[in-house]
Design a protein around this motif. Sequence first.
Motif, mmCIF file in Angstrom:
data_model
loop_
_atom_site.group_PDB
_atom_site.id
_atom_site.type_symbol
_atom_site.label_atom_id
_atom_site.label_comp_id
_atom_site.label_asym_id
_atom_site.label_seq_id
_atom_site.Cartn_x
_atom_site.Cartn_y
_atom_site.Cartn_z
ATOM 1 N N ASP A 1 47.134 34.534 33.781
ATOM 2 C CA ASP A 1 47.710 33.427 34.544
ATOM 3 C C ASP A 1 47.393 33.569 36.033
ATOM 4 O O ASP A 1 47.077 32.576 36.707
ATOM 5 N N LEU A 2 47.468 34.797 36.533
ATOM 6 C CA LEU A 2 47.183 35.018 37.954
ATOM 7 C C LEU A 2 45.745 34.643 38.277
ATOM 8 O O LEU A 2 45.480 33.934 39.253
ATOM 9 N N MET A 3 44.796 35.104 37.452
ATOM 10 C CA MET A 3 43.387 34.810 37.705
ATOM 11 C C MET A 3 43.113 33.311 37.613
ATOM 12 O O MET A 3 42.343 32.767 38.399
ATOM 13 N N ASN A 4 43.765 32.652 36.656
ATOM 14 C CA ASN A 4 43.559 31.208 36.489
ATOM 15 C C ASN A 4 44.162 30.400 37.641
ATOM 16 O O ASN A 4 43.758 29.255 37.872
ATOM 17 N N SER A 5 45.112 30.991 38.354
ATOM 18 C CA SER A 5 45.777 30.275 39.438
ATOM 19 C C SER A 5 44.998 30.321 40.750
ATOM 20 O O SER A 5 45.319 29.589 41.690
ATOM 21 N N LEU A 6 43.969 31.173 40.831
ATOM 22 C CA LEU A 6 43.228 31.348 42.078
ATOM 23 C C LEU A 6 42.213 30.227 42.289
ATOM 24 O O LEU A 6 41.496 29.855 41.360
ATOM 25 N N ASN A 7 42.164 29.700 43.500
ATOM 26 C CA ASN A 7 41.123 28.717 43.815
ATOM 27 C C ASN A 7 39.793 29.435 44.023
ATOM 28 O O ASN A 7 39.735 30.671 43.978
ATOM 29 N N ASP A 8 38.724 28.704 44.229
ATOM 30 C CA ASP A 8 37.385 29.302 44.296
ATOM 31 C C ASP A 8 37.285 30.380 45.365
ATOM 32 O O ASP A 8 36.699 31.451 45.132
ATOM 33 N N GLU A 9 37.845 30.111 46.528
ATOM 34 C CA GLU A 9 37.754 31.074 47.633
ATOM 35 C C GLU A 9 38.527 32.353 47.321
ATOM 36 O O GLU A 9 38.030 33.478 47.513
ATOM 37 N N LYS A 10 39.751 32.199 46.821
ATOM 38 C CA LYS A 10 40.575 33.356 46.500
ATOM 39 C C LYS A 10 40.016 34.124 45.301
ATOM 40 O O LYS A 10 40.121 35.349 45.230
ATOM 41 N N LEU A 11 39.407 33.398 44.360
ATOM 42 C CA LEU A 11 38.815 34.047 43.194
ATOM 43 C C LEU A 11 37.629 34.919 43.598
ATOM 44 O O LEU A 11 37.458 36.031 43.095
ATOM 45 N N LEU A 12 36.822 34.422 44.522
ATOM 46 C CA LEU A 12 35.684 35.200 45.004
ATOM 47 C C LEU A 12 36.167 36.472 45.700
ATOM 48 O O LEU A 12 35.610 37.561 45.487
ATOM 49 N N ASP A 13 37.207 36.342 46.508
ATOM 50 C CA ASP A 13 37.780 37.504 47.191
ATOM 51 C C ASP A 13 38.357 38.487 46.177
ATOM 52 O O ASP A 13 38.216 39.712 46.326
ATOM 53 N N PHE A 14 38.992 37.953 45.138
ATOM 54 C CA PHE A 14 39.566 38.792 44.084
ATOM 55 C C PHE A 14 38.470 39.576 43.371
ATOM 56 O O PHE A 14 38.618 40.772 43.093
ATOM 57 N N LYS A 15 37.362 38.929 43.073
ATOM 58 C CA LYS A 15 36.240 39.608 42.413
ATOM 59 C C LYS A 15 35.690 40.739 43.285
ATOM 60 O O LYS A 15 35.337 41.818 42.775
ATOM 61 N N ARG A 16 35.608 40.492 44.584
ATOM 62 C CA ARG A 16 35.126 41.531 45.506
ATOM 63 C C ARG A 16 36.056 42.735 45.503
ATOM 64 O O ARG A 16 35.612 43.886 45.506
ATOM 65 N N LYS A 17 37.363 42.452 45.487
ATOM 66 C CA LYS A 17 38.347 43.538 45.454
ATOM 67 C C LYS A 17 38.244 44.323 44.146
ATOM 68 O O LYS A 17 38.345 45.559 44.137
ATOM 69 N N ILE A 18 38.050 43.604 43.033
ATOM 70 C CA ILE A 18 37.882 44.259 41.733
ATOM 71 C C ILE A 18 36.690 45.203 41.774
ATOM 72 O O ILE A 18 36.769 46.365 41.354
ATOM 73 N N TYR A 19 35.571 44.715 42.283
ATOM 74 C CA TYR A 19 34.341 45.506 42.318
ATOM 75 C C TYR A 19 34.536 46.778 43.143
ATOM 76 O O TYR A 19 34.173 47.880 42.714
ATOM 77 N N LYS A 20 35.116 46.626 44.328
ATOM 78 C CA LYS A 20 35.322 47.789 45.201
ATOM 79 C C LYS A 20 36.293 48.787 44.587
ATOM 80 O O LYS A 20 36.085 50.000 44.672
ATOM 81 N N ARG A 21 37.356 48.271 43.951
ATOM 82 C CA ARG A 21 38.383 49.151 43.382
ATOM 83 C C ARG A 21 37.836 49.914 42.182
ATOM 84 O O ARG A 21 38.145 51.105 41.989
ATOM 85 N N ILE A 22 37.035 49.256 41.360
ATOM 86 C CA ILE A 22 36.441 49.916 40.199
ATOM 87 C C ILE A 22 35.610 51.122 40.625
ATOM 88 O O ILE A 22 35.599 52.155 39.956
ATOM 89 N N MET A 23 34.936 51.000 41.748
ATOM 90 C CA MET A 23 34.052 52.071 42.225
ATOM 91 C C MET A 23 34.821 53.336 42.587
ATOM 92 O O MET A 23 34.275 54.438 42.546
ATOM 93 N N THR A 24 36.100 53.194 42.929
ATOM 94 C CA THR A 24 36.862 54.343 43.420
ATOM 95 C C THR A 24 38.085 54.701 42.576
ATOM 96 O O THR A 24 38.700 55.738 42.806
ATOM 97 N N GLU A 25 38.436 53.853 41.601
ATOM 98 C CA GLU A 25 39.664 54.067 40.822
ATOM 99 C C GLU A 25 39.578 55.341 39.979
ATOM 100 O O GLU A 25 38.648 55.528 39.212
ATOM 101 N N LYS A 26 40.581 56.214 40.123
ATOM 102 C CA LYS A 26 40.606 57.481 39.388
ATOM 103 C C LYS A 26 41.551 57.444 38.186
ATOM 104 O O LYS A 26 41.394 58.215 37.242
ATOM 105 N N ASN A 27 42.537 56.554 38.235
ATOM 106 C CA ASN A 27 43.486 56.447 37.130
ATOM 107 C C ASN A 27 42.826 55.706 35.961
ATOM 108 O O ASN A 27 42.398 54.559 36.107
ATOM 109 N N ALA A 28 42.743 56.360 34.805
ATOM 110 C CA ALA A 28 42.014 55.793 33.662
ATOM 111 C C ALA A 28 42.630 54.477 33.181
ATOM 112 O O ALA A 28 41.905 53.541 32.838
ATOM 113 N N GLU A 29 43.959 54.397 33.146
ATOM 114 C CA GLU A 29 44.611 53.170 32.665
ATOM 115 C C GLU A 29 44.347 52.000 33.602
ATOM 116 O O GLU A 29 44.048 50.883 33.155
#
Length: 221
Positions: A80-108
Amino acid sequence: MNISWDNIENLEDHFITYLLYKESKTVSQISKIRNIEVQEINEQLIKAKIEIKSLMKSKIESSKDILDKFLELGKDERIDLMNSLNDEKLLDFKRKIYKRIMTEKNAEDLMILIWATGELNDERFLKILHQFTNHRHSDVRRITYSALRKISSVDSREIFHKGLYDSNAQTRQYCAKALANVGNEESLCILQKLKDKNNFEKNYVIRAYEDTINQLEKTPQ
């Protein structure tokens, strides 16, 4: 809210009582200072502490990054959260996902982030996802292959071929199913060999082999 003597004109009674308490005054001393019964002083302190705790929680929540909030949600709420994002916020969200994946240490948390890339269905995640198919944790690899299957790019074909030999049976199933959409003659050959020689393979994996083989045989290569 500014709970201090500087803001005393705007404070409710229970916060004034709390300020006296914070100055190390005892309940009986506060009772005398404020000319209020001890029982009421105790009730005011309880009320003040509950409200301050709630205010602090709200402050922490408001300061959280969207990804921190995202990771605390259930599956349906995340969608629901992802579906609620407009194009600009969705692009920013994707960037945050990409950066976080690169450094996330918690497996879950990492698995939730990888799962999200599949739901977002963006081929720009392929490079990082391909790397995670080599992860030491089988569940991380499984979620990664699941995300790749949802994105369903021919650029992942060789990765799916490799996944057919993964130690995790569900991963092998995902890869076999994914190849029904992106496979070629080489994929067909690999699946036929695996089907013929794997006497100890899980039944649901063999069914995935058979379904994809049937699909590829009907599809011009």
